[in-house]
Design a protein around this motif. Structure first.
Motif, PDB file in Angstrom:
ATOM      1  N   ASN A   1      -2.724  17.599  -7.654  1.00 44.56           N
ATOM      2  CA  ASN A   1      -2.466  17.311  -6.251  1.00 44.56           C
ATOM      3  C   ASN A   1      -1.667  16.029  -6.111  1.00 44.56           C
ATOM      4  O   ASN A   1      -1.946  15.043  -6.803  1.00 44.56           O
ATOM      5  N   ARG A   2      -0.697  16.034  -5.246  1.00 41.66           N
ATOM      6  CA  ARG A   2       0.052  14.818  -4.969  1.00 41.66           C
ATOM      7  C   ARG A   2      -0.265  14.283  -3.563  1.00 41.66           C
ATOM      8  O   ARG A   2       0.191  13.209  -3.206  1.00 41.66           O
ATOM      9  N   LYS A   3      -1.011  15.035  -2.769  1.00 40.41           N
ATOM     10  CA  LYS A   3      -1.425  14.560  -1.464  1.00 40.41           C
ATOM     11  C   LYS A   3      -2.510  13.505  -1.650  1.00 40.41           C
ATOM     12  O   LYS A   3      -3.497  13.717  -2.363  1.00 40.41           O
ATOM     13  N   GLN A   4      -2.330  12.333  -1.036  1.00 38.45           N
ATOM     14  CA  GLN A   4      -3.200  11.194  -1.295  1.00 38.45           C
ATOM     15  C   GLN A   4      -4.687  11.513  -1.136  1.00 38.45           C
ATOM     16  O   GLN A   4      -5.506  11.151  -1.961  1.00 38.45           O
ATOM     17  N   THR A   5      -5.036  12.237  -0.097  1.00 34.45           N
ATOM     18  CA  THR A   5      -6.452  12.501   0.143  1.00 34.45           C
ATOM     19  C   THR A   5      -7.047  13.457  -0.879  1.00 34.45           C
ATOM     20  O   THR A   5      -8.267  13.570  -0.993  1.00 34.45           O
ATOM     21  N   ASP A   6      -6.182  14.151  -1.616  1.00 32.33           N
ATOM     22  CA  ASP A   6      -6.673  15.108  -2.605  1.00 32.33           C
ATOM     23  C   ASP A   6      -6.690  14.538  -4.023  1.00 32.33           C
ATOM     24  O   ASP A   6      -7.182  15.191  -4.943  1.00 32.33           O
ATOM     25  N   LEU A   7      -6.124  13.347  -4.221  1.00 29.41           N
ATOM     26  CA  LEU A   7      -6.085  12.755  -5.552  1.00 29.41           C
ATOM     27  C   LEU A   7      -7.481  12.309  -5.967  1.00 29.41           C
ATOM     28  O   LEU A   7      -8.336  12.002  -5.132  1.00 29.41           O
ATOM     29  N   ASN A   8      -7.707  12.263  -7.261  1.00 34.17           N
ATOM     30  CA  ASN A   8      -8.988  11.797  -7.783  1.00 34.17           C
ATOM     31  C   ASN A   8      -8.841  10.353  -8.262  1.00 34.17           C
ATOM     32  O   ASN A   8      -7.760   9.933  -8.657  1.00 34.17           O
ATOM     33  N   SER A   9      -9.919   9.638  -8.223  1.00 34.57           N
ATOM     34  CA  SER A   9      -9.836   8.185  -8.390  1.00 34.57           C
ATOM     35  C   SER A   9     -10.626   7.687  -9.595  1.00 34.57           C
ATOM     36  O   SER A   9     -11.733   8.148  -9.866  1.00 34.57           O
ATOM     37  N   PHE A  10     -10.036   6.710 -10.295  1.00 38.83           N
ATOM     38  CA  PHE A  10     -10.722   5.987 -11.357  1.00 38.83           C
ATOM     39  C   PHE A  10     -10.929   4.531 -10.932  1.00 38.83           C
ATOM     40  O   PHE A  10     -10.895   3.627 -11.753  1.00 38.83           O
ATOM     41  N   LEU A  11     -11.130   4.327  -9.631  1.00 36.63           N
ATOM     42  CA  LEU A  11     -11.332   2.995  -9.072  1.00 36.63           C
ATOM     43  C   LEU A  11     -12.771   2.849  -8.593  1.00 36.63           C
ATOM     44  O   LEU A  11     -13.312   3.746  -7.952  1.00 36.63           O
ATOM     45  N   TRP A  12     -13.369   1.715  -8.930  1.00 25.40           N
ATOM     46  CA  TRP A  12     -14.699   1.350  -8.438  1.00 25.40           C
ATOM     47  C   TRP A  12     -14.616  -0.025  -7.782  1.00 25.40           C
ATOM     48  O   TRP A  12     -13.928  -0.914  -8.278  1.00 25.40           O
ATOM     49  N   THR A  13     -15.344  -0.204  -6.688  1.00 25.76           N
ATOM     50  CA  THR A  13     -15.349  -1.476  -5.975  1.00 25.76           C
ATOM     51  C   THR A  13     -16.646  -2.220  -6.251  1.00 25.76           C
ATOM     52  O   THR A  13     -17.741  -1.658  -6.110  1.00 25.76           O
ATOM     53  N   ILE A  14     -16.505  -3.476  -6.663  1.00 26.80           N
ATOM     54  CA  ILE A  14     -17.651  -4.383  -6.801  1.00 26.80           C
ATOM     55  C   ILE A  14     -17.809  -5.052  -5.450  1.00 26.80           C
ATOM     56  O   ILE A  14     -16.975  -5.862  -5.035  1.00 26.80           O
ATOM     57  N   LYS A  15     -18.860  -4.700  -4.729  1.00 23.83           N
ATOM     58  CA  LYS A  15     -18.991  -5.099  -3.338  1.00 23.83           C
ATOM     59  C   LYS A  15     -19.460  -6.555  -3.230  1.00 23.83           C
ATOM     60  O   LYS A  15     -20.597  -6.883  -3.566  1.00 23.83           O
ATOM     61  N   ARG A  16     -18.533  -7.378  -2.791  1.00 23.58           N
ATOM     62  CA  ARG A  16     -18.802  -8.775  -2.497  1.00 23.58           C
ATOM     63  C   ARG A  16     -17.643  -9.255  -1.628  1.00 23.58           C
ATOM     64  O   ARG A  16     -16.756  -8.471  -1.287  1.00 23.58           O
ATOM     65  N   ASP A  17     -17.654 -10.518  -1.238  1.00 22.00           N
ATOM     66  CA  ASP A  17     -16.582 -11.046  -0.403  1.00 22.00           C
ATOM     67  C   ASP A  17     -15.936 -12.219  -1.129  1.00 22.00           C
ATOM     68  O   ASP A  17     -16.561 -13.268  -1.263  1.00 22.00           O
ATOM     69  N   PRO A  18     -14.700 -12.059  -1.595  1.00 23.62           N
ATOM     70  CA  PRO A  18     -13.848 -10.875  -1.489  1.00 23.62           C
ATOM     71  C   PRO A  18     -14.262  -9.811  -2.512  1.00 23.62           C
ATOM     72  O   PRO A  18     -14.878 -10.135  -3.525  1.00 23.62           O
TER      73      PRO A  18
ATOM     74  N   LYS B   1      -3.535  15.621 -18.523  1.00 25.56           N
ATOM     75  CA  LYS B   1      -3.863  16.584 -17.466  1.00 25.56           C
ATOM     76  C   LYS B   1      -5.246  16.300 -16.884  1.00 25.56           C
ATOM     77  O   LYS B   1      -5.434  16.304 -15.662  1.00 25.56           O
ATOM     78  N   HIS B   2      -6.215  16.038 -17.737  1.00 25.91           N
ATOM     79  CA  HIS B   2      -7.560  15.745 -17.244  1.00 25.91           C
ATOM     80  C   HIS B   2      -7.588  14.447 -16.440  1.00 25.91           C
ATOM     81  O   HIS B   2      -8.317  14.335 -15.450  1.00 25.91           O
ATOM     82  N   TYR B   3      -6.804  13.461 -16.858  1.00 25.57           N
ATOM     83  CA  TYR B   3      -6.749  12.196 -16.123  1.00 25.57           C
ATOM     84  C   TYR B   3      -6.115  12.414 -14.752  1.00 25.57           C
ATOM     85  O   TYR B   3      -6.638  11.960 -13.736  1.00 25.57           O
ATOM     86  N   ASN B   4      -4.990  13.104 -14.721  1.00 26.61           N
ATOM     87  CA  ASN B   4      -4.310  13.349 -13.451  1.00 26.61           C
ATOM     88  C   ASN B   4      -5.127  14.221 -12.519  1.00 26.61           C
ATOM     89  O   ASN B   4      -4.990  14.134 -11.296  1.00 26.61           O
ATOM     90  N   CYS B   5      -5.977  15.063 -13.112  1.00 21.89           N
ATOM     91  CA  CYS B   5      -6.853  15.901 -12.301  1.00 21.89           C
ATOM     92  C   CYS B   5      -8.131  15.175 -11.896  1.00 21.89           C
ATOM     93  O   CYS B   5      -8.974  15.729 -11.191  1.00 21.89           O
ATOM     94  N   GLY B   6      -8.304  13.959 -12.398  1.00 18.58           N
ATOM     95  CA  GLY B   6      -9.479  13.186 -12.030  1.00 18.58           C
ATOM     96  C   GLY B   6     -10.756  13.675 -12.652  1.00 18.58           C
ATOM     97  O   GLY B   6     -11.841  13.537 -12.084  1.00 18.58           O
ATOM     98  N   ASP B   7     -10.657  14.269 -13.836  1.00 18.15           N
ATOM     99  CA  ASP B   7     -11.844  14.767 -14.525  1.00 18.15           C
ATOM    100  C   ASP B   7     -12.646  13.576 -15.054  1.00 18.15           C
ATOM    101  O   ASP B   7     -12.187  12.848 -15.935  1.00 18.15           O
TER     102      ASP B   7
END
Length: 457
Positions: A33-50, A253-259
């Motif tokens: 998928n190239r549509k942003q909302t359909d992409l899979n993510s390898f990002l995690w947020t460490i919740k603090r400020d900032p 392929k697995h990375y781009n598919c967000g596996d």
């Protein structure tokens, strides 16, 4: 950086795999998928400020995955004040330390330590690779100044002085598919280059020795087994009697598919092939299992614990800064991950889906009416201009494409310079280039990491 060895390229381009656990879902069934909302993510947020971020990388040319990385992951990188990798990609010591780690003790050569049959087969295979390499290279590589003889010497030169385990990894990376990708920075390297170009502070959570020593810790019989299995596989591939069971293309392929399957990315992260195959005799299966268990413990679990502790220390030392930690994806997937270490220390870490807005609020930014609604002052010492475009997205970047190399490129660290003399020459060039860059407008710089392919402008 990571991965392992903050210096292994994709030495697992071809993996010997278990018949069952590695029989993963056919990657062709995944719709990219190239549509942003359909992409899979390898990002995690460490919740603090900032907020700070974990990002899972992959050790392949960045051009193969960039279009499938969500915009909020790229924005998190751009917004962060400090970018940390597994290893320091800009320090010449990283090169020399890893090179020394790979060498046999003074006065020893591979011919002295390997069984005669394995040594002869190894030499024969390297002769085959050298003969075939010109036909493996692409017109684009030649047009940019990469030539087969130089590339072979940069990768395999001085191979008779290397420890057998490093020769095994070298042989794993000497495949046609891998050679065709040389000349483009892997994703980790590209991010390091961009962090430097954007004048971000950078650092590393590991030392070369911490990644290198576990490999040298295998006992001799295990190393000989691993090298023999690697040669058997390459010989079967040459004879046409073996089909590559799992390739870099599958990994991409697995990375781009967000596996988010940890089995896949743990091997990319450790950069060590899996020799455990059900077709082996029982006694050899035991050896293969011992090697797999050793590397999983030393190159994944122990490193995750150490990296997690150091991430915690950095967050506590700089509470007003936003970090972007770019490590191999395998460090965030499966059991006993870096994320698990942070959570046990009381941090809240959440997966960040594609399309989820990045919180740009930071306690280190003035909360005055004058700055409300616009970026913080661009001349602040620790801040780079917010949302600065990536280099390859700049209009003028196309003008630089297609030019031949104007100087000898530095090889990645898994496949170090072909001699200590060349290593010293490479370091002198690096220092010379740094001095020259101070006098010129910002330009694309050469870097090395443990998974880096030869890189050109």
């Amino acid at each position: 950086m990571r991965g392992t060895l903050g210096a292994f390229i994709q030495s697992c381009v071809v993996l010997l795999v278990r018949a069952d656990p590695w029989r993963l879902e056919d990657s062709t069934s995944c719709e990219l998928n190239r549509k942003q909302t359909d992409l899979n993510s390898f990002l995690w947020t460490i919740k603090r400020d900032p907020p700070s971020y974990f990002y899972g990388t992959i050790h392949v040319p960045y051009t193969r995955v960039w279009d499938f990385i969500p915009e909020n992951s790229k924005q998190a990188f751009q917004e962060s004040n400090i970018v940390y990798f597994e290893l320091d990609l800009t320090d010449p010591y990283t090169i020399s330390a890893l090179t020394s780690c790979q060498l046999l003790p003074q006065g020893e050569n591979l011919q002295d330590v390997l069984p005669r049959d394995i040594y002869r087969r190894l030499k024969r295979h390297l002769e085959y690779v050298k003969l075939m390499m010109p036909s493996w290279m692409t017109p684009d590589q030649r047009g940019k100044g990469l030539y087969a003889d130089y590339l072979f010497n940069a990768i395999a030169g001085n191979w008779e002085r290397k420890r057998p385990v490093w020769v095994m990894l070298m042989v794993n990376s000497l495949t046609e598919a891998d050679i065709k990708t040389r000349g483009v920075p892997v994703l980790d390297l590209y991010l390091a280059q961009e962090a430097e170009r954007m004048r971000k502070r950078t650092g590393a959570v590991e030392k070369v020795e911490e990644q290198c020593h576990p490999l040298n810790g295998l006992n001799f019989s295990q190393v000989i087994f691993a090298l023999n299995q690697t040669l058997l596989q390459q010989e079967s591939l040459r004879a046409g009697s073996l089909q590559v069971p799992y390739t870099t293309e599958d990994l991409i392929k697995h990375y781009n598919c967000g596996d988010l399957n940890s089995i896949i990315f743990n091997h990319d992260t450790s950069q060590v092939p899996n020799f455990n195959n059900v077709t082996l005799p029982l006694s050899e299966q035991v050896t293969a299992q011992e090697i797999d268990s050793y590397f999983r413990q030393e190159l994944i679990y122990k490193r995750n614990e150490r990296m997690g502790r150091r991430v915690k220390a950095l967050l506590e030392e700089h509470p007003d800064k936003s970090f972007f930690f770019a490590f191999g994806a395998g460090h965030f997937l499966g059991n006993n991950t870096v994320i698990d270490v942070l959570r046990r220390q009381g941090y809240e870490v959440e997966h960040t889906p594609a399309g989820q807005p990045i919180n740009r609020r930071s306690s280190s930014r003035p909360a005055s009416a004058e700055t409300e609604g616009r970026p913080w002052s661009e001349d602040h010492h620790d801040e780079s201009p917010p949302l600065e475009p990536f280099l390859h997205e700049l209009p003028h970047h196309e003008e630089d494409q297609g030019h031949p190399l104007d100087e000898e490129p530095l090889p990645h660290l898994l496949l170090p310079p072909d001699s200590l003399e060349l290593l010293e020459k490479a370091e002198r060039k690096m220092m010379k280039k740094r001095r020259r860059n101070k006098q010129k407008k910002q330009r694309h710089r050469h870097f090395n990491d443990l998974w880096v392919r030869i890189e050109e402008r």
